[in-house]
Design a protein around this motif. Structure first.
Motif, PDB file in Angstrom:
ATOM      1  N   LEU A  99      53.315  10.650  13.042  1.00 57.97           N
ATOM      2  CA  LEU A  99      53.502  11.832  13.345  1.00 57.97           C
ATOM      3  C   LEU A  99      55.349  12.379  15.063  1.00 57.97           C
ATOM      4  O   LEU A  99      56.209  12.871  14.726  1.00 57.97           O
ATOM      5  N   LEU A 100      55.076  11.027  15.802  1.00 60.94           N
ATOM      6  CA  LEU A 100      55.608  10.907  16.037  1.00 60.94           C
ATOM      7  C   LEU A 100      56.921  10.212  15.782  1.00 60.94           C
ATOM      8  O   LEU A 100      59.057  10.962  15.950  1.00 60.94           O
ATOM      9  N   TRP A 101      57.200   9.629  14.213  1.00 64.17           N
ATOM     10  CA  TRP A 101      58.200   9.474  13.778  1.00 64.17           C
ATOM     11  C   TRP A 101      58.665  10.839  12.970  1.00 64.17           C
ATOM     12  O   TRP A 101      59.778  10.833  12.872  1.00 64.17           O
ATOM     13  N   ILE A 102      57.937  11.705  12.608  1.00 60.60           N
ATOM     14  CA  ILE A 102      58.320  13.057  11.735  1.00 60.60           C
ATOM     15  C   ILE A 102      58.808  14.190  12.975  1.00 60.60           C
ATOM     16  O   ILE A 102      60.318  14.656  12.471  1.00 60.60           O
ATOM     17  N   LEU A 103      58.998  13.615  14.145  1.00 59.93           N
ATOM     18  CA  LEU A 103      59.451  14.157  15.662  1.00 59.93           C
ATOM     19  C   LEU A 103      60.911  13.592  15.753  1.00 59.93           C
ATOM     20  O   LEU A 103      61.576  14.556  16.214  1.00 59.93           O
ATOM     21  N   MET A 104      61.221  12.682  15.827  1.00 50.81           N
ATOM     22  CA  MET A 104      62.036  11.725  16.264  1.00 50.81           C
ATOM     23  C   MET A 104      63.062  11.692  14.652  1.00 50.81           C
ATOM     24  O   MET A 104      64.659  11.252  15.406  1.00 50.81           O
ATOM     25  N   ARG A 105      62.880  11.676  13.583  1.00 48.84           N
ATOM     26  CA  ARG A 105      63.471  10.922  12.600  1.00 48.84           C
ATOM     27  C   ARG A 105      64.197  12.329  12.419  1.00 48.84           C
ATOM     28  O   ARG A 105      63.760  13.387  12.042  1.00 48.84           O
ATOM     29  N   PRO A 106      66.064  12.552  12.661  1.00 50.10           N
ATOM     30  CA  PRO A 106      66.588  14.019  12.047  1.00 50.10           C
ATOM     31  C   PRO A 106      66.107  14.149  10.214  1.00 50.10           C
ATOM     32  O   PRO A 106      65.798  13.290   9.797  1.00 50.10           O
TER      33      PRO A 106
END
Length: 368
Positions: free
Chosen positions: A356-363
Motif C-alpha cells: 500500500l505504501l508503494w502504491i501511494l509513493m509510486r508515480p
C-alpha cells in the motif's frame, strides 16, 4: 461515373470480403463462427496473462496440498485427488487440506474481484472494500451473530447486512460526491474505523470463550471454515464472475468521465449501482468465510494490472491473482512457524502494508 449508385447485384455481394477474411486488429486473435454469424476478439496479452496466472495457481494449489505437518510428494497429492494411493494420504489431502484450499481460492478470488470492481467504480486504486469500510461492517455484523447479542441470524446473512450498511453509510457521508475523489475514501475509512471499534467493544463485553470463538473473524482465518458458507461463496463467486464479465465493456467505459461513457451508450447510473451491489455481495460472502482479509482486494488487482494492458479492466486476471495471493498467504501462515499457525489476515497485512505504501509513493505511469 462518380455520384452514380449502382444497384447491389448478387455478383457484387459475393465479391465482398467474407467474415472470415476480416483481419483482427493488432494484438488480438479473432475467433469466428461463420455458421452462426458470431466472432470474438481475444487480446493476446490477456490470454497469455490468464493462462500464466492459472498455471501459477495450479502449481500453488499442489504445493499447498503437499506441505504441512506431514510433507507429501506432488505425485502422491495428484494420485490422492484421482482416488488412488493409500488411505492416510487420501484422508490428509481430501479431508484436511483440500476444503481449506477451496476456501482460500474462493475467498481470495471474491475479495480481488470485488476490489477491481470497486476500484474501477471509484476510479481510484485505493478504493477497495476493505479500505472504504465494507469489510469491517461485514465483520461487525458477523461477530454480533457469533457472540449472541440477541441475534439468531447466520454469519453469512449478517455479513451481507453489515456490508450493505457500511456501503450506504459511506455513500451518505460522501454527501453527493459519488464514488470519485478522496472524500469517498476518507468517509469509508471513518466508517470502517467505527465498525472496527464496535467489533472490539462487543468482544470486550463477552466471556473469554465466546471472544476466542469470534476472534478469527476479526483478523481473518481459514481454519475450520463452515462448509455451508464456503458452498454459498462458491455459488456467489461463479454468478458474480459471470455478471462481471457481462459488464466488462461498461466497466472499461466507466473509467472515463461520465459524459464520455454516456455518449458511448452506457447507462452510467444503472451500471454504477449494479457494480456496487456486486462488489458488496462478493465482499460479504468472502468475509462470512474468512473474515476481513481486505488487502487481497488491493494486491490482486494490482498484480493483474501490472501484467495486463490498459485497454480493458482485468477482471479474470484479478480474480486469479487474488486466489493465488490467498493460497500463498495461507500456506505461509500454516508452514513458516509450524506448529504455530498465523492467521491469513495477519500474513496479508504484513505483505499488503508495504504494498500500500508503494502504491501511494509510486508515480502513476501509463502502460500500452
Amino acid at each position: 461515373m462518380s455520384g452514380v449508385v449502382l444497384p447491389r447485384t448478387s455478383t457484387a455481394y459475393q465479391e465482398e470480403p467474407s467474415a472470415q477474411a476480416v483481419a483482427a486488429p493488432q494484438g488480438y486473435w479473432r475467433a469466428a463462427l461463420p455458421r452462426y454469424g458470431v466472432s470474438v476478439l481475444l487480446e493476446k496479452r490477456a490470454v497469455a496473462v490468464n493462462i500464466g496466472l492459472s498455471a501459477a495457481l495450479m502449481a500453488a494449489c499442489v504445493l499447498y496440498l503437499s506441505l504441512g505437518s506431514v510433507t507429501l510428494s506432488p505425485n502422491a497429492v495428484v494420485a490422492s485427488l484421482l482416488g488412488q494411493g493409500d488411505r492416510m494420504t487420501a484422508f490428509m489431502v481430501q479431508q484436511l487440506r483440500l476444503p481449506r484450499l477451496i476456501a482460500a481460492c474462493f475467498t481470495g478470488a471474491a475479495f480481488a474481484l470485488a476490489g477491481v470492481l470497486m476500484q474501477t467504480l471509484a476510479r481510484n486504486r485505493l478504493a477497495t472494500p476493505g479500505i472504504i469500510g465494507i469489510d469491517n461492517g461485514a465483520t461487525a455484523f458477523a461477530v454480533a451473530s457469533i457472540v449472541g447479542l440477541g441475534v439468531g441470524i447466520a454469519p453469512p446473512a449478517m455479513a451481507l447486512a453489515g456490508a450493505t450498511t457500511a456501503a450506504v453509510l459511506t455513500f451518505g457521508l460522501a454527501a453527493g460526491s459519488g464514488t470519485q475523489g478522496y472524500r469517498f475514501i476518507v468517509a469509508g475509512i471513518g466508517v470502517g474505523a467505527v465498525f472496527g471499534a464496535v467489533t472490539q467493544l462487543m468482544l470486550a463485553r463477552v466471556a473469554i470463550d465466546t471472544a476466542n470463538a469470534a476472534y478469527p473473524w476479526t483478523v481473518g482465518s481459514l481454519n475450520a471454515r463452515p462448509a455451508s458458507a464456503v458452498q454459498l461463496l462458491g455459488i456467489g463467486l461463479a454468478l458474480g464472475l459471470v455478471a462481471a464479465l457481462a459488464l466488462a465493456r461498461s466497466l472499461t467505459l466507466l473509467r472515463f468521465k461520465d459524459a464520455i461513457a454516456s455518449g458511448l451508450g452506457t447507462a452510467v447510473k444503472a451500471r454504477r449501482l449494479q457494480v456496487l451491489l456486486l462488489s458488496v455481495v462478493l465482499t460479504a460472502l468472502a468475509v462470512a468465510v474468512a473474515g476481513p482479509v481486505g488487502l487481497v482486494a488491493l494486491i490482486g488487482p494490482e498484480i493483474a494490472r501490472s501484467l495486463s494492458s490498459a485497454r480493458h479492466v482485468p477482471i479474470l486476471a484479478a480474480t486469479l491473482a487474488g486466489a493465488l495471493v490467498m493460497v500463498l498467504a495461507d500456506l505461509a501462515g500454516r508452514t513458516l512457524f509450524a506448529p504455530i499457525e498465523i492467521p491469513v489476515g495477519i500474513v496479508t497485512a504484513v505483505v499488503g502494508g508495504p504494498w500500500l505504501l508503494w502504491i501511494l509513493m509510486r508515480p502513476q505511469r501509463s502502460r500500452p
